[in-house]
Design an enzyme around this catalytic site. Structure first.
Site, PDB file in Angstrom:
ATOM      1  N   GLU A 251       0.851  -1.191   0.000  1.00  0.00           N
ATOM      2  CA  GLU A 251       0.000   0.000   0.000  1.00  0.00           C
ATOM      3  C   GLU A 251       0.884   1.237   0.000  1.00  0.00           C
ATOM      4  O   GLU A 251       2.093   1.141   0.234  1.00  0.00           O
ATOM      5  CB  GLU A 251      -0.950  -0.009   1.203  1.00  0.00           C
TER       6      GLU A 251
ATOM      7  N   LYS B 255       2.601   4.714   1.169  1.00  0.00           N
ATOM      8  CA  LYS B 255       2.991   5.340   2.434  1.00  0.00           C
ATOM      9  C   LYS B 255       2.610   6.808   2.319  1.00  0.00           C
ATOM     10  O   LYS B 255       3.200   7.562   1.537  1.00  0.00           O
ATOM     11  CB  LYS B 255       4.493   5.170   2.663  1.00  0.00           C
TER      12      LYS B 255
ATOM     13  N   ASP C 213       2.206  10.640   3.325  1.00  0.00           N
ATOM     14  CA  ASP C 213       3.146  11.521   4.003  1.00  0.00           C
ATOM     15  C   ASP C 213       2.403  12.650   4.717  1.00  0.00           C
ATOM     16  O   ASP C 213       2.303  13.767   4.217  1.00  0.00           O
ATOM     17  CB  ASP C 213       4.120  12.085   2.963  1.00  0.00           C
TER      18      ASP C 213
ATOM     19  N   TYR D 108      -4.436   0.759   9.491  1.00  0.00           N
ATOM     20  CA  TYR D 108      -3.989  -0.219  10.493  1.00  0.00           C
ATOM     21  C   TYR D 108      -5.128  -0.410  11.491  1.00  0.00           C
ATOM     22  O   TYR D 108      -5.555   0.534  12.144  1.00  0.00           O
ATOM     23  CB  TYR D 108      -2.728   0.338  11.174  1.00  0.00           C
TER      24      TYR D 108
ATOM     25  N   LYS E  50      11.081   3.571   0.531  1.00  0.00           N
ATOM     26  CA  LYS E  50      10.961   5.016   0.285  1.00  0.00           C
ATOM     27  C   LYS E  50      11.252   5.330  -1.178  1.00  0.00           C
ATOM     28  O   LYS E  50      12.260   4.865  -1.714  1.00  0.00           O
ATOM     29  CB  LYS E  50      11.959   5.782   1.166  1.00  0.00           C
TER      30      LYS E  50
ATOM     31  N   CYS F  21      23.939  45.037  -1.978  1.00  0.00           N
ATOM     32  CA  CYS F  21      22.522  44.707  -2.117  1.00  0.00           C
ATOM     33  C   CYS F  21      22.060  45.005  -3.548  1.00  0.00           C
ATOM     34  O   CYS F  21      22.240  46.121  -4.033  1.00  0.00           O
ATOM     35  CB  CYS F  21      21.693  45.518  -1.124  1.00  0.00           C
TER      36      CYS F  21
ATOM     37  N   CYS G 255      19.359  48.053  -3.422  1.00  0.00           N
ATOM     38  CA  CYS G 255      19.640  49.430  -3.017  1.00  0.00           C
ATOM     39  C   CYS G 255      21.133  49.755  -3.007  1.00  0.00           C
ATOM     40  O   CYS G 255      21.512  50.891  -2.767  1.00  0.00           O
ATOM     41  CB  CYS G 255      19.035  49.694  -1.633  1.00  0.00           C
TER      42      CYS G 255
ATOM     43  N   CYS H 105      21.112  42.807   3.979  1.00  0.00           N
ATOM     44  CA  CYS H 105      21.266  44.200   3.586  1.00  0.00           C
ATOM     45  C   CYS H 105      20.899  45.019   4.827  1.00  0.00           C
ATOM     46  O   CYS H 105      19.805  44.875   5.358  1.00  0.00           O
ATOM     47  CB  CYS H 105      20.316  44.533   2.438  1.00  0.00           C
TER      48      CYS H 105
ATOM     49  N   CYS I  97      15.737  50.338   1.699  1.00  0.00           N
ATOM     50  CA  CYS I  97      15.792  49.249   0.728  1.00  0.00           C
ATOM     51  C   CYS I  97      14.345  48.816   0.426  1.00  0.00           C
ATOM     52  O   CYS I  97      13.622  48.409   1.337  1.00  0.00           O
ATOM     53  CB  CYS I  97      16.614  48.113   1.329  1.00  0.00           C
TER      54      CYS I  97
HETATM   55  S1  IVH Z   1       1.550   0.888   8.948  1.00  0.00           S
HETATM   56  C1  IVH Z   1       3.699  -0.429  13.205  1.00  0.00           C
HETATM   57  N1  IVH Z   1       0.841   1.903   6.666  1.00  0.00           N
HETATM   58  O1  IVH Z   1       4.588   5.751   8.295  1.00  0.00           O
HETATM   59  C2  IVH Z   1       3.566   0.671  12.219  1.00  0.00           C
HETATM   60  N2  IVH Z   1       2.105   3.292   8.132  1.00  0.00           N
HETATM   61  O2  IVH Z   1       7.350   5.096   9.366  1.00  0.00           O
HETATM   62  C3  IVH Z   1       2.428   0.435  11.310  1.00  0.00           C
HETATM   63  N3  IVH Z   1       2.473   5.569   7.264  1.00  0.00           N
HETATM   64  O3  IVH Z   1       4.046   5.956  11.734  1.00  0.00           O
HETATM   65  C4  IVH Z   1       2.259   1.556  10.373  1.00  0.00           C
HETATM   66  N4  IVH Z   1       1.387   5.298   5.369  1.00  0.00           N
HETATM   67  O4  IVH Z   1       2.590   7.389  10.193  1.00  0.00           O
HETATM   68  C5  IVH Z   1       1.499   2.132   7.817  1.00  0.00           C
HETATM   69  N5  IVH Z   1       0.082   2.657   4.608  1.00  0.00           N
HETATM   70  C6  IVH Z   1       0.740   2.882   5.742  1.00  0.00           C
HETATM   71  C7  IVH Z   1       1.326   4.129   6.033  1.00  0.00           C
HETATM   72  C8  IVH Z   1       2.016   4.286   7.238  1.00  0.00           C
HETATM   73  C9  IVH Z   1       2.065   6.150   6.123  1.00  0.00           C
HETATM   74  C10 IVH Z   1       3.289   6.249   8.296  1.00  0.00           C
HETATM   75  C11 IVH Z   1       2.786   6.090   9.683  1.00  0.00           C
HETATM   76  C12 IVH Z   1       3.902   5.441  10.456  1.00  0.00           C
HETATM   77  C13 IVH Z   1       5.082   5.756   9.601  1.00  0.00           C
HETATM   78  C14 IVH Z   1       6.119   4.690   9.780  1.00  0.00           C
END
Ligand code: IVH
Length: 666
Positions: A111, A113, A115, A224, A310, A404, A407, A422, A428
């Protein structure tokens, strides 16, 4: 149940269904207008029938203006993080480890990740009872009120057969378009910009005003599911249950039987993620079976059944043509690289930030170099390296400017700072515009309608050269400006009039004296009480003020030595601005806590932390952040931090509660 109550209930359910259609399924079935009308009808009915109040009603998703402290809550299961991998080899290592430890067939789930900032949600009997930040992993802040404003998080579950009590973890996100709009507004207000949607999301969810959180339109993805009675043994399958109950579960998820399928997922989403409305920074790979997850268990920091892959920051290589230098509002000089246009993460990049002279030096940059640009989590790309093998003809080495560009003043570098400045604060142009923007900003004089573009326009038209000119602006002059009109012009004038009542301490802050922030301005204002005494003050007098060091003292003296600044002050006085502390403020001051250092810890019931801070200062005391031998006592509320408690006991610092404190200053 009365007819009214039934109707209210029906409206609540209908509105939540529309919330779900819009925010989770992205398939609205009614117009925004129709939705607003339904919400308004419900709001009116609830106002007329307060006995049917429900904290989970969709009307409660708009938040409120009450400032609150967050209570610390211990997590039921600690919130751990994930091990990171950066290439397919490391993903393969993970796969082999799992295979070896399980020694039986297994499935993986891939899945995205997301951000953002992680959250833990607790549901009991189908309703959201608590939302907590990750905090230090063991305990976090209770942010339930803020989370209730996120429309894609159900307050009440749909369907049936959900566990009596369960926990869910997920990510709170600020979509790219909301992030860009927010930064645009902040720029106009002269406020600091968020570097990326992650910072914006975590900053927003910790705001104390939930109405502002609601305005910022956060979103969520849940990933989760924890609890004793989960519907099935499969993580993937359990997520599908969550989806049925109303949660936002990403469709970018796949069950994989082989490592090749995992690699295909990585490859596919490394490209497709660029089309998503929210930021992602990798892929999470998890063992699907919960039984197998339990067999694999955890290390001290992360699960052995999951890993994060990553995404590489996207890179491009292009030619450096020249360097321009921008002068910021504070006079800080930012070098910017002008590049041959190149495609990077879906946009065309022509410029990149170089931050400061040290960075230019360490890259050994020459004009004409082929350079690598990267977009990390930040929106502005940066130059990370030079391809020295591509140097055929070496151009001039980049030498930082001495004067600068706006000015012509000789640049300076303050001790301990990386940036060049500056020093010509009064003449300025970008600095003058910056000073005006600061003066009108919300925490300063709070003059509405004068955004940075309008200020720039007025400045370029010679109608506004310094902060005193604001009060000389004429409605016809304003009204004839592009995009303004009579109505806005009148509003600006009205807001200027109102700003005359802004208290003296805020005016002092609004002047924009270098290094004098909001708190310092307050301290100086209270110590000297009026502008004339501050004008006369010598460095030594200023140094006696709490938290004023030599850098600030010098800056204040220097400010009031400039003839032009004194003229501005005289004009502001003439326009009727507050040049001394009000009688009430003065009457509130005492010396009851003079010379006393106090640490505040925990949460309180009678006043907020901010109010206690204000009370300490108003009574001549000093509020300090951490416990030391110099601390006189600790004002402790509930849930005082354990580290502070231990330190206080060790040092023998007295601990008092809010009643004792209020008694002391009464
Ligand atoms: S599972 C035991 N699934 O990434 C940890 N985490 O570096 C289980 N995150 O703290 C986390 N997308 O904030 C999981 N699909 C995803 C995620 C995810 C983003 C974040 C989450 C976690 C951090 C871990």
């Amino acid at each position: 149940m009365s007819d009214i109550q039934l109707h209210i209930q029906h409206l609540r359910e209908t509105i939540e269904q529309h919330n779900h259609n819009y925010y989770v399924l992205s398939q609205p079935t009614i117009s925004d207008y129709e939705f607003d009308m339904l919400l308004k009808e419900l709001q009116d009915l609830e106002n007329q029938n307060p006995e049917f109040f429900d904290p989970l009603s969709p009307t409660q998703r708009v938040g409120n203006d009450i400032n609150k402290q967050f209570t610390q809550v211990k997590h039921i299961y600690p919130m751990l993080s994930l091990g990171n991998t950066y290439n397919e080899g490391e993903v393969n290592d993970f796969y082999q480890r799992v295979a070896k430890n399980l020694n039986e067939p297994f499935e993986l789930v891939c899945e995205l990740k997301y951000d953002g900032t992680s959250v833990s949600l607790i549901y009991e009997k189908g309703v959201l009872v608590r939302a907590v930040t990750r905090g230090d992993g063991v305990q976090g802040d209770d942010i339930t009120e803020n989370v209730k404003t996120i429309r894609s998080i159900p307050l009440r579950l749909q369907g049936s057969n959900f566990p009596e009590k369960f926990e869910l973890r997920g990510e709170i996100l600020m979509p790219w378009n909301v992030f860009e709009q927010l930064n645009k507004e902040r720029e106009q207000q002269g406020e600091q910009l968020f570097a990326n949607p992650r910072n914006a999301a975590s900053g927003t969810i910790k705001l104390q005003n939930s109405a502002e959180v609601a305005r910022r339109k956060l979103d969520s993805y849940l990933y989760y599911f924890l609890g004793k009675e989960l519907p099935t043994d499969g993580h993937f399958e359990n997520l599908q249950y969550l989806k049925k109950w109303g949660f936002k579960i990403s469709d970018a998820i796949e069950k994989c039987k082989t490592i090749e399928q995992v690699f295909d997922f990585l490859k596919k989403w490394n490209e497709e993620r660029k089309n998503l409305p929210v930021a992602t920074d990798g892929v999470v790979i998890k063992v699907n079976s919960i039984k197998q997850q339990n067999i694999l268990g955890f290390t001290a920091k992360s699960p052995r059944w999951a890993i994060a892959y990553k995404f590489q920051a996207e890179k491009a290589c292009t030619r450096l043509n020249s360097i321009s230098y921008q002068v910021g509002r504070t006079g800080a000089i930012t070098p910017v690289a002008n590049l041959d246009p190149v495609q990077l993460s879906g946009t065309i990049v022509k410029r990149a930030s170089l931050h400061n002279a040290d960075i230019i030096e360490s890259l050994d940059l020459h004009i004409g170099d082929m350079v690598f640009v990267e977009k990390g989590g930040e929106i502005i790309p940066k130059i990370t390296a030079v391809d020295k093998t591509a140097r055929i003809l070496i151009g001039d080495k980049v030498a930082f400017i001495k004067k600068c560009p706006e000015c012509g003043a000789e640049l300076v570098r303050y001790e301990g700072e990386a940036a060049h400045y500056c020093p010509n604060e009064t003449h300025c142009p970008p600095q003058q515009k910056g000073k005006i923007e600061h003066f009108v900003s919300r925490k300063a004089m709070n003059i509405e309608g004068l955004g940075s573009e309008t200020i720039s326009l007025l400045y370029d038209n010679n109608l506004l050269k310094n902060i005193a000119d604001i009060y000389d602006l004429k409605v016809p002059d304003l009204a004839q400006l592009e995009r303004l009109g009579v109505k806005s012009a009148l509003n600006i004038k009205h807001s200027c009039e109102e700003s005359r009542n802004v208290p003296f301490e805020r005016l002092l802050f609004a002047l924009g004296i270098r290094f004098v922030g909001e708190t310092t301005a307050k301290k100086i204002a209270f110590a000297f009480q009026n502008i004339d005494k501050i004008i006369e003050a010598k460095e030594d007098d200023l140094l006696k003020v709490d938290e004023v060091g030599i850098r600030i003292a010098k800056s204040v003296v220097n400010y009031f030595q400039q003839e032009e600044n004194l003229q501005i002050i005289e004009r502001l006085r003439f326009y009727g601005l507050q040049m001394s502390l009000s009688e009430e403020k003065l009457a509130e001051r005492t010396d009851k806590l003079a010379g006393i250092s106090i640490v505040i810890s925990g949460t309180f019931s009678k006043h907020s932390r901010e109010e206690y801070k204000e009370l300490i200062e108003r009574n001549g005391g000093k509020n300090v952040g951490s416990v030391s031998a110099k601390t006189n006592f600790i004002l402790a509320g509930e849930n005082m931090g354990p580290a502070k408690l231990e330190k206080a006991q060790k040092l023998g610092v007295k601990i008092i509660n809010e009643d004792d404190f209020l008694q002391m200053i009464s």
